[in-house]
Motif scaffolding. Structure first.
Motif, PDB file in Angstrom:
ATOM      1  N   LYS A  90      19.902  42.432  -2.578  1.00 20.39           N
ATOM      2  CA  LYS A  90      21.313  42.507  -2.227  1.00 20.39           C
ATOM      3  C   LYS A  90      21.379  42.880  -0.754  1.00 20.39           C
ATOM      4  CE  LYS A  90      25.770  44.296  -3.778  1.00 20.39           C
ATOM      5  NZ  LYS A  90      26.472  45.196  -4.744  1.00 20.39           N
ATOM      6  N   MET A  91      21.733  41.895   0.081  1.00 18.92           N
ATOM      7  CA  MET A  91      21.728  42.068   1.530  1.00 18.92           C
ATOM      8  C   MET A  91      23.056  41.575   2.084  1.00 18.92           C
ATOM      9  SD  MET A  91      17.837  40.698   2.408  1.00 18.92           S
ATOM     10  CE  MET A  91      18.189  39.001   1.875  1.00 18.92           C
ATOM     11  N   HIS A  92      23.707  42.418   2.879  1.00 18.63           N
ATOM     12  CA  HIS A  92      25.014  42.075   3.454  1.00 18.63           C
ATOM     13  C   HIS A  92      25.984  41.639   2.361  1.00 18.63           C
ATOM     14  CE1 HIS A  92      23.404  41.364   7.821  1.00 18.63           C
ATOM     15  NE2 HIS A  92      22.959  42.485   7.282  1.00 18.63           N
ATOM     16  N   GLY A  93      25.881  42.302   1.210  1.00 14.03           N
ATOM     17  CA  GLY A  93      26.796  42.041   0.114  1.00 14.03           C
ATOM     18  C   GLY A  93      26.512  40.788  -0.687  1.00 14.03           C
ATOM     19  N   LYS A  94      25.449  40.043  -0.346  1.00 16.25           N
ATOM     20  CA  LYS A  94      25.087  38.808  -1.042  1.00 16.25           C
ATOM     21  C   LYS A  94      23.742  38.971  -1.751  1.00 16.25           C
ATOM     22  CE  LYS A  94      28.558  36.495   0.927  1.00 16.25           C
ATOM     23  NZ  LYS A  94      29.688  35.901   0.197  1.00 16.25           N
ATOM     24  N   PHE A  95      23.557  38.182  -2.813  1.00 16.74           N
ATOM     25  CA  PHE A  95      22.314  38.256  -3.581  1.00 16.74           C
ATOM     26  C   PHE A  95      21.389  37.087  -3.237  1.00 16.74           C
ATOM     27  CE2 PHE A  95      25.169  40.811  -6.214  1.00 16.74           C
ATOM     28  CZ  PHE A  95      24.362  41.910  -6.475  1.00 16.74           C
ATOM     29  N   TRP A  96      20.111  37.421  -3.084  1.00 23.85           N
ATOM     30  CA  TRP A  96      19.072  36.446  -2.775  1.00 23.85           C
ATOM     31  C   TRP A  96      17.904  36.628  -3.748  1.00 23.85           C
ATOM     32  CZ3 TRP A  96      19.139  32.909   1.363  1.00 23.85           C
ATOM     33  CH2 TRP A  96      20.236  33.032   2.230  1.00 23.85           C
ATOM     34  N   LEU A  97      17.363  35.516  -4.242  1.00 24.44           N
ATOM     35  CA  LEU A  97      16.218  35.532  -5.151  1.00 24.44           C
ATOM     36  C   LEU A  97      14.970  35.024  -4.441  1.00 24.44           C
ATOM     37  CD1 LEU A  97      17.694  33.968  -8.425  1.00 24.44           C
ATOM     38  CD2 LEU A  97      16.555  36.193  -8.293  1.00 24.44           C
ATOM     39  N   THR A  98      13.842  35.686  -4.667  1.00 25.49           N
ATOM     40  CA  THR A  98      12.559  35.166  -4.194  1.00 25.49           C
ATOM     41  C   THR A  98      11.769  34.626  -5.373  1.00 25.49           C
ATOM     42  OG1 THR A  98      11.354  37.264  -4.431  1.00 25.49           O
ATOM     43  CG2 THR A  98      12.478  36.878  -2.334  1.00 25.49           C
ATOM     44  N   ASP A  99      11.160  33.470  -5.175  1.00 26.52           N
ATOM     45  CA  ASP A  99      10.256  32.839  -6.146  1.00 26.52           C
ATOM     46  C   ASP A  99      10.699  33.069  -7.591  1.00 26.52           C
ATOM     47  OD1 ASP A  99       8.821  32.050  -3.957  1.00 26.52           O
ATOM     48  OD2 ASP A  99       7.082  33.305  -4.335  1.00 26.52           O
ATOM     49  N   PRO A 100      11.893  32.593  -7.959  1.00 29.08           N
ATOM     50  CA  PRO A 100      12.423  32.904  -9.290  1.00 29.08           C
ATOM     51  C   PRO A 100      11.698  32.156 -10.407  1.00 29.08           C
ATOM     52  CG  PRO A 100      13.889  31.395  -8.133  1.00 29.08           C
ATOM     53  CD  PRO A 100      12.839  31.791  -7.153  1.00 29.08           C
ATOM     54  N   VAL A 101      11.055  32.902 -11.283  1.00 28.50           N
ATOM     55  CA  VAL A 101      10.398  32.350 -12.470  1.00 28.50           C
ATOM     56  C   VAL A 101      10.919  33.117 -13.672  1.00 28.50           C
ATOM     57  CG1 VAL A 101       8.213  31.936 -13.658  1.00 28.50           C
ATOM     58  CG2 VAL A 101       8.349  31.657 -11.174  1.00 28.50           C
ATOM     59  N   PHE A 102      11.808  32.490 -14.418  1.00 29.76           N
ATOM     60  CA  PHE A 102      12.392  33.109 -15.607  1.00 29.76           C
ATOM     61  C   PHE A 102      11.855  32.465 -16.886  1.00 29.76           C
ATOM     62  CE2 PHE A 102      15.170  34.414 -12.293  1.00 29.76           C
ATOM     63  CZ  PHE A 102      15.813  35.565 -12.716  1.00 29.76           C
ATOM     64  N   ASN A 103      11.068  31.412 -16.744  1.00 29.55           N
ATOM     65  CA  ASN A 103      10.528  30.706 -17.894  1.00 29.55           C
ATOM     66  C   ASN A 103       9.496  31.570 -18.624  1.00 29.55           C
ATOM     67  OD1 ASN A 103      10.579  28.394 -19.499  1.00 29.55           O
ATOM     68  ND2 ASN A 103       8.884  27.433 -18.409  1.00 29.55           N
ATOM     69  N   GLN A 104       9.221  31.223 -19.872  1.00 29.44           N
ATOM     70  CA  GLN A 104       8.281  32.001 -20.672  1.00 29.44           C
ATOM     71  C   GLN A 104       6.849  31.832 -20.193  1.00 29.44           C
ATOM     72  OE1 GLN A 104       8.030  30.920 -24.848  1.00 29.44           O
ATOM     73  NE2 GLN A 104       7.553  33.021 -25.442  1.00 29.44           N
TER      74      GLN A 104
END
Length: 339
Positions: A90-104
């Motif tokens: 959460k930077m400057h009020g915005k959300f950023w994702l790094t290398d998103p892996v939500f899979n099983q």
């Protein structure tokens, strides 16, 4: 089920403008060590039949569940640990994702390959609006097709190294959302500078695309903070170069897991993570790339135990939050061992 879109040869382009591109593929400044046929065969055999039992936890790890309302109320300049190398900033009020892996699984298959120790602390469809996704390279434990497909219409920006953006385009991500950069190139968004910085690694998702896409680390810089996200890398002189050019960093998110002496040039061992941190001239160390997937032969908790001991020996401040826990990266704390 095999996801053919994630491993096909589509959109393999050339990048003659890059100093890292040799005319056929991307290269490291320091050549990778090469295993002989017998060594490689032994490695595959060990991975298939000789994995120690303690590479996977015996029971579920501690986890703090997250929801969009909780994240919206969180302090600015925060980071939440989602597992492996997936972080929610959460930077400057915005959300950023790094290398998103939500899979099983970190795999092209739904039935085979490294399986998550447990689900992520928040489901993809429960995330707050995401300003951008930051990708370090194309390996399955860092770039997940299913996660990108669920995010592509809800994200304003995708920042990638060269070639990875073209792969996203072939998956259906709108081209105007994508910025792909060579090492040392940067993009300014909302008062933050995102610099694609070097790493010592490799790329590929199938039999025909080895090193056809670049890999990188990221330096994230604003008037308030300087952060370093390492992605995957072996230890190399580039860390000192990055530290000299862009440091000092308030926090460095560095790989610490899935290591082995046989691939030490592309995945740091804990002692190398400490050296990289010192080279970067950072204030706080936040170890990542652990406690989510079984990707090596060491005990699952070995990276955590080793890095804490080494940090203490070298008088390094270290942040080790639980999965799902948030940390204010300008005012972090020493968390108690949860593993």
């Amino acid at each position: 089920m095999l996801n053919s879109s994630s491993i096909s040869r589509c959109n393999i382009k050339s990048y003659p403008q890059s100093a890292q591109y040799d005319g056929a593929r991307f290269t490291n400044n320091i050549p990778r060590q090469q295993l002989g046929f017998a060594e490689y065969a032994k490695l595959l055999w060990d991975f298939t039949f000789n994995k120690p039992k303690n590479t996977v936890p015996e029971s579920a790890l501690p986890l703090i569940k997250l929801d969009a309302q909780q994240l919206a109320a969180a302090a600015d300049n925060s980071v939440f640990r989602l597992g492996h190398s997936s972080l929610l900033f959460k930077m400057h009020g915005k959300f950023w994702l790094t290398d998103p892996v939500f899979n099983q699984r970190a795999s092209p298959f739904s039935w085979l390959g490294p399986k998550r120790f447990q689900p992520a602390p928040i489901a993809l469809d429960e995330l707050p609006p995401i300003e951008g996704v930051i990708l370090s390279h194309d390996h399955y434990d860092h770039l997940d097709y299913h996660s990108i497909m669920q995010l592509k219409d809800r994200v304003r920006y995708f920042l990638t190294p060269l070639g990875v953006g073209d792969l996203l385009t072939s998956w259906g991500v709108a081209r105007e959302k994508i910025t792909q950069l060579d090492w040392w190139e940067s993009k300014h968004i909302g008062g933050i500078q995102f610099v694609a910085t070097p790493s010592q690694h490799f790329s590929g998702r199938g039999l025909f695309d080895g090193n056809k896409r670049l890999w990188c680390s990221w330096s994230i810089i604003s008037d308030e903070f300087r952060l370093f996200f390492g992605g995957d890398s072996g230890y190399f002189p580039g860390f000192k170069q990055i530290g000299n050019k862009l440091g000092p960093f308030d926090m460095a998110f560095l790989e610490n897991g899935a290591y082995d002496a046989r691939w030490a040039d592309i995945h740091m061992q804990p002692k190398d993570t400490i050296k990289a941190f010192i080279d970067l001239n950072a204030k706080w160390l936040f170890p990542i790339h652990n406690a989510a997937f079984d990707l090596a032969f060491h005990a699952w908790h070995d990276p955590l135990n080793q890095i804490v001991e080494l940090a203490e020996q070298n008088h390094i401040k270290i942040s080790m939050p639980q999965i799902g826990q948030g940390v204010q990266f300008l005012q972090p704390k020493n968390e108690k061992a949860w593993w």
